[in-house]
Design a protein around this motif. Structure first.
Motif, mmCIF file in Angstrom:
data_model
loop_
_atom_site.group_PDB
_atom_site.id
_atom_site.type_symbol
_atom_site.label_atom_id
_atom_site.label_comp_id
_atom_site.label_asym_id
_atom_site.label_seq_id
_atom_site.Cartn_x
_atom_site.Cartn_y
_atom_site.Cartn_z
ATOM 1 N N PRO A 1 21.209 -9.364 25.969
ATOM 2 C CA PRO A 1 20.770 -8.227 26.577
ATOM 3 C C PRO A 1 20.670 -7.041 25.545
ATOM 4 O O PRO A 1 19.637 -6.229 25.204
ATOM 5 C CB PRO A 1 21.464 -7.919 27.704
ATOM 6 C CG PRO A 1 21.897 -9.309 28.195
ATOM 7 C CD PRO A 1 22.169 -10.056 26.949
ATOM 8 N N GLU A 2 22.060 -6.871 24.823
ATOM 9 C CA GLU A 2 21.964 -5.730 23.889
ATOM 10 C C GLU A 2 21.174 -6.084 22.748
ATOM 11 O O GLU A 2 20.437 -4.969 22.140
ATOM 12 C CB GLU A 2 23.606 -5.601 23.304
ATOM 13 C CG GLU A 2 23.750 -4.665 22.445
ATOM 14 C CD GLU A 2 23.358 -3.283 22.373
ATOM 15 O OE1 GLU A 2 22.907 -2.736 21.322
ATOM 16 O OE2 GLU A 2 22.780 -2.945 23.495
ATOM 17 N N GLY A 3 21.025 -7.127 22.209
ATOM 18 C CA GLY A 3 19.910 -7.538 21.121
ATOM 19 C C GLY A 3 18.594 -7.261 21.494
ATOM 20 O O GLY A 3 17.892 -6.734 20.585
ATOM 21 N N LEU A 4 18.175 -7.559 22.652
ATOM 22 C CA LEU A 4 17.016 -7.237 23.083
ATOM 23 C C LEU A 4 16.885 -5.847 23.211
ATOM 24 O O LEU A 4 15.682 -5.277 23.120
ATOM 25 C CB LEU A 4 16.594 -7.938 24.395
ATOM 26 C CG LEU A 4 16.814 -9.400 24.403
ATOM 27 C CD1 LEU A 4 16.675 -10.254 25.802
ATOM 28 C CD2 LEU A 4 15.520 -10.208 23.332
ATOM 29 N N ARG A 5 17.662 -5.028 23.791
ATOM 30 C CA ARG A 5 17.881 -3.572 23.740
ATOM 31 C C ARG A 5 17.305 -3.052 22.370
ATOM 32 O O ARG A 5 16.520 -2.080 22.310
ATOM 33 C CB ARG A 5 19.077 -2.896 24.576
ATOM 34 C CG ARG A 5 18.815 -1.514 24.791
ATOM 35 C CD ARG A 5 20.041 -0.727 24.718
ATOM 36 N NE ARG A 5 20.902 -1.008 23.342
ATOM 37 C CZ ARG A 5 20.501 -0.240 22.119
ATOM 38 N NH1 ARG A 5 19.572 0.646 22.334
ATOM 39 N NH2 ARG A 5 21.153 -0.444 20.955
ATOM 40 N N ARG A 6 18.097 -3.549 21.339
ATOM 41 C CA ARG A 6 17.943 -3.045 20.135
ATOM 42 C C ARG A 6 16.645 -3.236 19.656
ATOM 43 O O ARG A 6 15.957 -2.443 19.178
ATOM 44 C CB ARG A 6 19.022 -3.688 19.225
ATOM 45 C CG ARG A 6 20.304 -3.372 19.455
ATOM 46 C CD ARG A 6 21.490 -3.742 18.119
ATOM 47 N NE ARG A 6 21.389 -5.240 17.760
ATOM 48 C CZ ARG A 6 22.175 -6.041 18.302
ATOM 49 N NH1 ARG A 6 23.270 -5.451 19.055
ATOM 50 N NH2 ARG A 6 22.301 -7.564 18.094
ATOM 51 N N ALA A 7 16.086 -4.426 19.655
ATOM 52 C CA ALA A 7 14.717 -4.853 19.256
ATOM 53 C C ALA A 7 13.624 -3.978 19.926
ATOM 54 O O ALA A 7 12.703 -3.373 19.264
ATOM 55 C CB ALA A 7 14.469 -6.303 19.415
ATOM 56 N N SER A 8 13.939 -3.688 21.176
ATOM 57 C CA SER A 8 12.921 -2.808 21.984
ATOM 58 C C SER A 8 12.923 -1.454 21.380
ATOM 59 O O SER A 8 12.016 -0.740 21.153
ATOM 60 C CB SER A 8 13.157 -2.781 23.394
ATOM 61 O OG SER A 8 13.227 -4.203 23.789
ATOM 62 N N GLN A 9 14.443 -0.846 21.183
ATOM 63 C CA GLN A 9 14.481 0.576 20.777
ATOM 64 C C GLN A 9 13.698 0.590 19.379
ATOM 65 O O GLN A 9 13.079 1.652 19.226
ATOM 66 C CB GLN A 9 15.949 0.948 20.708
ATOM 67 C CG GLN A 9 15.922 2.441 20.152
ATOM 68 C CD GLN A 9 17.447 2.623 20.400
ATOM 69 O OE1 GLN A 9 18.334 2.286 19.489
ATOM 70 N NE2 GLN A 9 17.871 3.533 21.185
ATOM 71 N N ALA A 10 13.784 -0.402 18.450
ATOM 72 C CA ALA A 10 13.052 -0.443 17.123
ATOM 73 C C ALA A 10 11.564 -0.308 17.325
ATOM 74 O O ALA A 10 11.035 0.355 16.311
ATOM 75 C CB ALA A 10 13.403 -1.599 16.444
ATOM 76 N N ARG A 11 11.058 -0.936 18.316
ATOM 77 C CA ARG A 11 9.833 -0.739 18.648
ATOM 78 C C ARG A 11 9.365 0.719 18.768
ATOM 79 O O ARG A 11 8.429 1.207 18.301
ATOM 80 C CB ARG A 11 8.930 -1.672 19.454
ATOM 81 C CG ARG A 11 9.415 -3.114 18.975
ATOM 82 C CD ARG A 11 8.692 -4.021 20.149
ATOM 83 N NE ARG A 11 7.610 -4.115 20.567
ATOM 84 C CZ ARG A 11 6.652 -4.691 21.354
ATOM 85 N NH1 ARG A 11 7.391 -5.866 21.775
ATOM 86 N NH2 ARG A 11 5.498 -4.554 21.533
ATOM 87 N N GLN A 12 10.294 1.282 19.696
ATOM 88 C CA GLN A 12 9.814 2.854 20.069
ATOM 89 C C GLN A 12 10.186 3.702 18.860
ATOM 90 O O GLN A 12 9.206 4.616 18.612
ATOM 91 C CB GLN A 12 10.750 3.164 21.261
ATOM 92 C CG GLN A 12 10.518 4.579 21.628
ATOM 93 C CD GLN A 12 11.301 5.127 22.907
ATOM 94 O OE1 GLN A 12 12.101 4.696 22.975
ATOM 95 N NE2 GLN A 12 11.179 6.306 23.308
ATOM 96 N N ASP A 13 11.132 3.536 18.042
ATOM 97 C CA ASP A 13 11.501 4.035 16.825
ATOM 98 C C ASP A 13 10.381 4.219 15.867
ATOM 99 O O ASP A 13 9.613 5.260 15.400
ATOM 100 C CB ASP A 13 12.519 3.385 16.204
ATOM 101 C CG ASP A 13 13.232 4.260 15.091
ATOM 102 O OD1 ASP A 13 14.148 4.836 15.030
ATOM 103 O OD2 ASP A 13 12.648 4.264 14.001
ATOM 104 N N ALA A 14 9.676 3.103 15.723
ATOM 105 C CA ALA A 14 8.536 2.995 14.821
ATOM 106 C C ALA A 14 7.476 3.782 14.952
ATOM 107 O O ALA A 14 6.531 4.449 14.412
ATOM 108 C CB ALA A 14 8.253 1.695 14.371
#
Length: 428
Positions: free
Chosen positions: A129-142
């Motif tokens: 769940p934390e790894g998927l959160r990181r990936a989701s945040q990376a999409r928002q970041d971009a």
């Protein structure tokens, strides 16, 4: 600089400016920072895109068009005029979530009664769940970050220009001007839970409205920074802690230098302005001798803290008005090797809030604080702090004297002047 004018050249922080000021254009988009107007005027001064030719002047009304204008034109000076409010939030948080991410599962997995409070989440694998959160945040970041090139002026047109949810990245460049814009803080869709942050844990978020990261000669003028429709009071709580979805309004970090912030409004926020982001030895090696920043004629209202919090920098703060509200913690944070000069400012504090709270000592560092007024009365901020907070004695004398100032107004007149003139939509 404007043709025919001479750049301000100073030999040292206490030197006297000898060059004549550059003339100001009647078009605000082509105005340069006046000579001697704060640290941003040091050396070559700050002109942004004032010398842009007609082919490199852009008017934008959408986030995509704004990003395209930033990327266009190579290294040529440019002016980007913003019309109306540009929404950088995209189609919403759900659009940034990667397949498999589920907030309910995240909450269940890392609940303190299950996960504990003695280990962080940094080692969690990508499919957790934390790894998927990181990936989701990376999409928002971009999506929400926009990178500003050197020799650029970004300016709002009229009284209602600005950004919702944008994070302006002024990173590793020289000579940038940002004026007459309202920034509604980005809302982090995917804050991270850190069980080890304080005894109770904390939710930590990304995305400052503007970041000056390793850049030089930056002028932020007549801008408004606010949480807008999403103040902290509207945010939920999980694990007994606020689900913090805001970071800062303006951060100046990683060896950034020669910044002037004038006639801005910083409103309704918690952790507002950070100058220097760490006490670590690695950070000190980058920041020591840099982070020279001037704040003048700004309104700081409804804030909790960090107006600003300072590490390492030589910061000159004069002719500002600070209006404290509910939840007020402090204004100036005195941090590692900081050299703050705070003079000729006005503070409006509610009944029951002591003037000793205006200064907050985080590390041993000297401060110059003279001719400041609290609720209309001249107040020695250091003396009152030391009397009210005897466990955190501050030393007087920052060790340097600012010379890069234009007109200094008497602090009694500052609330009215700043009230009439600060913020977006008031650029004349």
């Amino acid at each position: 600089m404007a043709a025919g004018c001479t750049a301000v050249v100073l030999a040292a922080a206490t030197a006297t400016a000898s060059a004549r000021p550059c003339p100001q254009h009647t078009d605000p988009a082509r105005q340069v920072l006046a000579a001697e107007d704060g640290w941003g005027a040091y050396g070559t001064g700050t002109a942004g895109g004032a010398r842009a030719d007609a082919a490199h002047v852009y008017t934008v009304t959408t986030w995509d068009a704004f990003k395209a204008a930033l990327a266009a034109g190579g290294d040529a000076p440019k002016i980007i005029k913003v019309e109306g409010t540009i929404d950088a939030d995209g189609p919403g948080c759900d659009s940034f979530a990667v397949p498999g991410y589920d907030f309910g599962t995240y909450l269940k997995t890392y609940a303190p009664e299950t996960w504990g409070r003695d280990k962080d989440l940094s080692a969690e694998p990508d499919d957790s769940p934390e790894g998927l959160r990181r990936a989701s945040q990376a999409r928002q970041d971009a999506f929400v970050k926009a990178y500003v090139p050197a020799r650029t002026t970004i300016i709002g047109v009229g009284e209602d220009a600005g950004f919702k949810g944008a994070s302006l990245q002024i990173k590793g460049v020289d000579d940038v001007i940002v004026r007459n814009l309202t920034f509604e803080s980005p809302l982090d869709c995917f804050p991270q839970w850190d069980p080890t942050d304080t005894a109770d844990g904390n939710w930590n978020s990304e995305y400052d409205s503007a970041v000056v990261h390793g850049s030089t000669h930056v002028w932020m003028d007549h801008d408004t920074f606010t949480d807008g429709d999403h103040p902290d009071s509207t945010l939920p709580h999980y694990y007994g802690r606020i689900y913090e979805q805001h970071d800062g309004e303006l951060d100046i970090v990683k060896g950034a230098d020669y910044v002037t912030a004038s006639w801005n409004v910083f409103a309704d926020h918690d952790k507002t302005i950070l100058i220097g982001n760490s006490d670590s030895a690695a950070t000190a090696a980058v920041d020591r001798g840099h982070l020279k920043v001037t704040f003048h004629h700004n309104l700081f209202t409804g804030l909790v803290e960090r107006a600003p919090r300072i590490r390492f920098g030589q910061v000159d703060s004069y002719d500002n008005h600070f209006v404290a509200g509910p939840g007020y913690g402090y204004s100036y944070g005195i941090g590692m090797e900081s050299q703050l000069v705070a003079e000729h400012n006005a503070f409006t504090l509610p009944a029951g809030t002591g003037a000793g709270t205006i200064l907050k000592k985080w590390k041993e560092a000297p401060v110059t604080a003279a001719d400041n007024y609290v609720n209309g009365r001249r107040t020695d901020l250091i003396a009152v702090h030391n009397a009210e907070v005897p466990s955190e004695i501050l030393r007087a004398g920052a060790g340097w004297t600012p010379v890069l100032r234009t007109h200094v107004d008497p602090p009694r007149s500052v609330p009215a002047l700043v009230g009439r003139g600060a913020g977006a939509g008031r650029l004349r």
